[in-house]
Design an enzyme around this catalytic site. Sequence first.
Site, PDB file in Angstrom:
ATOM      1  N   ARG A 181       0.814  -1.226   0.000  1.00  0.00           N
ATOM      2  CA  ARG A 181       0.000   0.000   0.000  1.00  0.00           C
ATOM      3  C   ARG A 181       0.847   1.276   0.000  1.00  0.00           C
ATOM      4  O   ARG A 181       0.486   2.289   0.619  1.00  0.00           O
ATOM      5  CB  ARG A 181      -0.974   0.034   1.195  1.00  0.00           C
ATOM      6  N   SER A 232     -10.695  -0.479   3.149  1.00  0.00           N
ATOM      7  CA  SER A 232     -10.026  -0.794   4.421  1.00  0.00           C
ATOM      8  C   SER A 232      -9.510   0.489   5.061  1.00  0.00           C
ATOM      9  O   SER A 232      -8.796   1.265   4.425  1.00  0.00           O
ATOM     10  CB  SER A 232      -8.833  -1.716   4.191  1.00  0.00           C
ATOM     11  N   GLU A 302      -4.849   3.343   6.328  1.00  0.00           N
ATOM     12  CA  GLU A 302      -4.626   3.214   4.880  1.00  0.00           C
ATOM     13  C   GLU A 302      -5.280   4.401   4.177  1.00  0.00           C
ATOM     14  O   GLU A 302      -4.798   4.917   3.184  1.00  0.00           O
ATOM     15  CB  GLU A 302      -5.237   1.897   4.392  1.00  0.00           C
TER      16      GLU A 302
HETATM   17  C1  LIG Z   1     -15.658   0.149  -1.412  1.00  0.00           C
HETATM   18  C2  LIG Z   1     -14.161   0.297  -1.532  1.00  0.00           C
HETATM   19  C3  LIG Z   1     -13.387  -0.839  -1.695  1.00  0.00           C
HETATM   20  C4  LIG Z   1     -11.996  -0.711  -1.793  1.00  0.00           C
HETATM   21  N1  LIG Z   1     -11.248  -1.849  -1.966  1.00  0.00           N
HETATM   22  C5  LIG Z   1      -9.901  -1.749  -2.054  1.00  0.00           C
HETATM   23  C6  LIG Z   1      -9.101  -2.912  -2.225  1.00  0.00           C
HETATM   24  O1  LIG Z   1      -9.585  -4.029  -2.328  1.00  0.00           O
HETATM   25  N2  LIG Z   1      -7.745  -2.756  -2.297  1.00  0.00           N
HETATM   26  C7  LIG Z   1      -7.154  -1.530  -2.202  1.00  0.00           C
HETATM   27  O2  LIG Z   1      -5.916  -1.448  -2.272  1.00  0.00           O
HETATM   28  N3  LIG Z   1      -7.891  -0.402  -2.033  1.00  0.00           N
HETATM   29  C8  LIG Z   1      -9.236  -0.481  -1.967  1.00  0.00           C
HETATM   30  N4  LIG Z   1      -9.989   0.651  -1.797  1.00  0.00           N
HETATM   31  C9  LIG Z   1      -9.315   1.968  -1.638  1.00  0.00           C
HETATM   32  C10 LIG Z   1      -9.095   2.756  -2.944  1.00  0.00           C
HETATM   33  O3  LIG Z   1     -10.049   2.426  -3.922  1.00  0.00           O
HETATM   34  C11 LIG Z   1      -7.684   2.544  -3.481  1.00  0.00           C
HETATM   35  O4  LIG Z   1      -6.705   3.006  -2.556  1.00  0.00           O
HETATM   36  C12 LIG Z   1      -7.460   3.257  -4.816  1.00  0.00           C
HETATM   37  O5  LIG Z   1      -6.218   2.876  -5.322  1.00  0.00           O
HETATM   38  C13 LIG Z   1      -7.508   4.766  -4.701  1.00  0.00           C
HETATM   39  O6  LIG Z   1      -7.600   5.300  -6.015  1.00  0.00           O
HETATM   40  P1  LIG Z   1      -8.252   6.741  -6.285  1.00  0.00           P
HETATM   41  O7  LIG Z   1      -8.109   7.036  -7.714  1.00  0.00           O
HETATM   42  O8  LIG Z   1      -9.619   6.795  -5.727  1.00  0.00           O
HETATM   43  O9  LIG Z   1      -7.256   7.635  -5.418  1.00  0.00           O
HETATM   44  P2  LIG Z   1      -7.569   9.001  -4.672  1.00  0.00           P
HETATM   45  O10 LIG Z   1      -8.301   8.730  -3.399  1.00  0.00           O
HETATM   46  O11 LIG Z   1      -8.151   9.991  -5.591  1.00  0.00           O
HETATM   47  O12 LIG Z   1      -6.074   9.421  -4.308  1.00  0.00           O
HETATM   48  C14 LIG Z   1      -5.266   8.613  -3.485  1.00  0.00           C
HETATM   49  C15 LIG Z   1      -3.892   9.280  -3.363  1.00  0.00           C
HETATM   50  O13 LIG Z   1      -3.260   9.281  -4.625  1.00  0.00           O
HETATM   51  C16 LIG Z   1      -2.994  10.616  -5.058  1.00  0.00           C
HETATM   52  N5  LIG Z   1      -3.228  10.625  -6.508  1.00  0.00           N
HETATM   53  C17 LIG Z   1      -4.305  10.166  -7.187  1.00  0.00           C
HETATM   54  N6  LIG Z   1      -4.098  10.263  -8.508  1.00  0.00           N
HETATM   55  C18 LIG Z   1      -2.877  10.781  -8.673  1.00  0.00           C
HETATM   56  C19 LIG Z   1      -2.070  11.122  -9.817  1.00  0.00           C
HETATM   57  N7  LIG Z   1      -2.488  10.918 -11.075  1.00  0.00           N
HETATM   58  N8  LIG Z   1      -0.851  11.666  -9.606  1.00  0.00           N
HETATM   59  C20 LIG Z   1      -0.401  11.874  -8.358  1.00  0.00           C
HETATM   60  N9  LIG Z   1      -1.095  11.588  -7.249  1.00  0.00           N
HETATM   61  C21 LIG Z   1      -2.319  11.038  -7.407  1.00  0.00           C
HETATM   62  C22 LIG Z   1      -3.913  11.512  -4.253  1.00  0.00           C
HETATM   63  O14 LIG Z   1      -3.359  12.797  -4.069  1.00  0.00           O
HETATM   64  C23 LIG Z   1      -3.976  10.737  -2.943  1.00  0.00           C
HETATM   65  O15 LIG Z   1      -2.831  11.025  -2.152  1.00  0.00           O
HETATM   66  C24 LIG Z   1     -11.386   0.560  -1.716  1.00  0.00           C
HETATM   67  C25 LIG Z   1     -12.193   1.693  -1.559  1.00  0.00           C
HETATM   68  C26 LIG Z   1     -13.561   1.576  -1.476  1.00  0.00           C
HETATM   69  C27 LIG Z   1     -14.403   2.806  -1.330  1.00  0.00           C
END
Ligand SMILES: Cc1cc2nc3c(=O)[nH]c(=O)nc-3n(C[C@H](O)[C@H](O)[C@H](O)COP(=O)(O)OP(=O)(O)OC[C@H]3O[C@@H](n4cnc5c(N)ncnc54)[C@H](O)[C@@H]3O)c2cc1C
Length: 331
Positions: A181, A232, A302
């Site tokens: 992570r 999580s 996380e």
């Molecule tokens: C129902 C649910 C289930 C989930 N299941 C999982 C799972 O099974 N496994 C898991 O690992 N996670 C899970 N997650 C968490 C989440 O989906 C992941 O961490 C995912 O990778 C986040 O992606 P995001 O685009 O939404 O990131 P964001 O929340 O938009 O950003 C996360 C971080 O990345 C940065 N960021 C985003 N895009 C960029 C970019 N292009 N350049 C630089 N920085 C950037 C942001 O500034 C922030 O610090 C879950 C979430 C939910 C709501």
Amino acid sequence: MLENLEKAILEIKEAFPGMKLLENEDMSRHASMKVGGPVRALASPSDVMSLSKICCILKEHELAPLMLGNCTNTVFPDEGLEDVFAVSTENLTKLFLLPDGAIYAEAGVSLAKLALFAQQNGLAGLEFASGIPGSVGGGLIMNAGAYGGEMKDSVESVVCYYLPEQRLYELDREQCAFEYRSSLFKKMGGCVLLSAVFRLEKGDSEAIAEKMRDYNSRRREKQPLDLPSCGSAFKRPEGYFAAALIEQAGLRGFGIGGAQISEKHCGFVVNRGGATQEDIHALLKHVRNTVYEKFQVELEPEMILLPPGMQLLDRGPAVPRHLINLNDPTL
Ligand SMILES: Cc1cc2nc3c(=O)[nH]c(=O)nc-3n(C[C@H](O)[C@H](O)[C@H](O)COP(=O)(O)OP(=O)(O)OC[C@H]3O[C@@H](n4cnc5c(N)ncnc54)[C@H](O)[C@@H]3O)c2cc1C
């Protein structure tokens, strides 16, 4: 309010008259946790060149962007972020096969779409990602994973724009320093992820689809997908499962304000209605302290809580990271 931010907004509007740029946009509308106040500006550039140009304009004003993917791991402060220029990758959605069979994906492609595209092209290895609601950029920053798979297993290279040097870098998998992570990008700050190449094994499309269906039905069965969350809440501590520790600490269903440890899955913090970032922060702290007292195991969040009053200034060699630290006694 930052004067240079107002100037940067004007300049960016002039440079990109057709671009979607929302002002004082309420982030609870965008975040999967449904929490948070307005950011001063939220731009959605439609190509990576425009995104790089926005970064340049911000830097000229000694500012850096807050990069956002699908906001599924991010909790915004209740009072908003009036000094922040946020950039969403929602319109960076190019996705295609390269001549050598690898997949090229821009940062804003959803992980579900990436996994489906791989399946449709008979490529195995991204099945685990099909139910993760994030984007390619967010998934790589977090090294997202599930069911034994992680982003690092299939990514071959990542292109990022490094803000302090205003330069593009292409990093191979080793250089991305992926960890559980986490990644180089998460630790360092200042990196804007633009695109990535994924190298996958050939597989049987129907078998890949079946695996994805299985994972997704397990999610529906075990996870509180009917309530807003960030997935999580805590990382898995070595040798333990966070959800099991939280359950054994007697915290199933425990709530503070609108934030609650899910009744269905103790690893999730859910918004049961009207949660604030303050509620979530207090709940995470309570859970962490209780679990530590009972089992001497330290839980590390996380999900990412953005600090109130955050400013992203770019005045030196490095752009600071922006996370609330639960160990900070002043918070
Ligand atoms: C129902 C649910 C289930 C989930 N299941 C999982 C799972 O099974 N496994 C898991 O690992 N996670 C899970 N997650 C968490 C989440 O989906 C992941 O961490 C995912 O990778 C986040 O992606 P995001 O685009 O939404 O990131 P964001 O929340 O938009 O950003 C996360 C971080 O990345 C940065 N960021 C985003 N895009 C960029 C970019 N292009 N350049 C630089 N920085 C950037 C942001 O500034 C922030 O610090 C879950 C979430 C939910 C709501």
